[in-house]
Enzyme design. Structure first.
Site, mmCIF file in Angstrom:
data_model
loop_
_atom_site.group_PDB
_atom_site.id
_atom_site.type_symbol
_atom_site.label_atom_id
_atom_site.label_comp_id
_atom_site.label_asym_id
_atom_site.label_seq_id
_atom_site.Cartn_x
_atom_site.Cartn_y
_atom_site.Cartn_z
ATOM 1 C CE LYS A 173 101.448 -20.993 59.662
ATOM 2 N NZ LYS A 173 101.771 -19.534 60.171
ATOM 3 C CB THR A 204 99.070 -20.214 70.967
ATOM 4 O OG1 THR A 204 97.682 -19.785 70.615
ATOM 5 C CG2 THR A 204 99.320 -21.684 71.779
ATOM 6 N N GLY A 206 100.942 -15.052 68.649
ATOM 7 C CA GLY A 206 102.322 -14.565 67.788
ATOM 8 C C GLY A 206 103.082 -16.007 67.177
ATOM 9 C CB THR A 207 102.201 -19.463 67.029
ATOM 10 O OG1 THR A 207 100.943 -19.359 66.495
ATOM 11 C CG2 THR A 207 102.014 -19.973 68.383
ATOM 12 N N GLY A 208 102.544 -17.585 64.478
ATOM 13 C CA GLY A 208 102.880 -17.607 63.130
ATOM 14 C C GLY A 208 104.007 -16.753 62.580
ATOM 15 C CB CYS A 209 104.694 -13.264 63.829
ATOM 16 S SG CYS A 209 102.986 -12.231 63.515
#
Length: 263
Positions: A173, A204, A206-209
């Site tokens: 990412k 932003t 929580g984007t990875g989860c």
């Protein structure tokens, strides 16, 4: 039948990341979300004020309770905190006939550590080898491999370094770079470059989860990895664009943006 997706991750009391983000994502994408809680955090828009991991036996019992009765079509991992938890979850996933999306969570959006340094070796040697897709951000790539990415051209080097630990696919990412939000998905042979406009929105959390859960949801529906990742990227891009202020710090992405847009 609605596909079943299991998240194995920590709880975010602020609701923007972790188990809470995972279940919201799964609901939005039309799968049945289930959870194995690995840790409880005291967390808000300003950061992580405390974290308490659950005993390995509690994590194992939750996992077996769900998988043995209900069954799963995909598993997603997030915060695992310690080497003992990493190794236990890796063993459980290795014995489950379902694709696994591994988000090797190392630090929170606010820079708070969510993985003990002693657990890194277990992530490399136990967890990544059982991953269908690994989804590290650039900080996690550096933490796991020592490769520091400063440009889009270095994403290939980062991907090769993570693939060396054994996941079938890796999604590097590139959200921490400048310019468009560019990610690289590869299995070491095929390459898929995923681009999206960078939205001027600092909310932003929580984007990875959310991305990892969206990928797992796609896999549970029977999509191939490239299609699942492409659909997940589209969903997360919309969620970032719709992200909103919450508390006094970094707000969350909007997991329900499609409902509000009527899409």
């Amino acid at each position: 039948m609605i596909p079943n997706v299991l998240t194995v991750a920590g709880s975010d009391s602020g609701g923007g990341a972790g188990i809470q983000a995972d279940l919201k994502t799964m609901l939005a994408l039309g799968v049945h979300g289930m959870s194995v809680i690995t840790a409880v955090t005291a967390q808000n828009s300003l950061g992580v004020q405390g974290a308490w991991e659950l005993p390995v036996e509690a994590v194992r019992a939750q996992y077996r309770s769900v998988v043995d009765d209900i069954g799963v079509q995909a598993v997603k991992t997030g915060m695992l905190a310690s080497a003992e938890l990493v190794e236990a979850v890796a063993e459980l996933i290795g014995g489950t006939d379902a694709p696994a999306v591994v988000d090797p969570v190392g630090v929170s959006k606010h820079g708070d550590s969510l993985l003990a340094a002693s657990a890194l070796a277990s992530v490399r040697t136990k967890l990544l080898p059982v991953a269908t897709v690994a989804t590290p951000n650039l900080d996690e790539v550096a933490q796991l491999t020592g490769v520091h990415v400063d440009s889009e051209e270095q994403l290939r080097e980062a991907a090769a370094a993570v693939l060396a630990y054994g996941p079938r696919w890796v999604l590097i990412k590139g959200g921490h770079l400048t310019g468009d939000a560019v990610d690289l998905l590869t299995d070491g042979s095929a390459e898929h470059w995923l681009r999206a406009p960078r939205h001027d929105n600092r909310h932003t959390h929580g984007t990875g989860c959310t991305l990892a859960s969206a990928i797992a949801s796609g896999l549970a529906k029977g999509l191939a990895v490239p299609e699942a990742v492409t659909a997940a990227k589209e969903y997360v891009t919309g969620a970032i664009e719709a992200g909103f202020a919450l508390g006094g710090g970094i707000g969350p992405v909007d997991h329900g943006w499609r409902f509000r847009d009527g899409a």
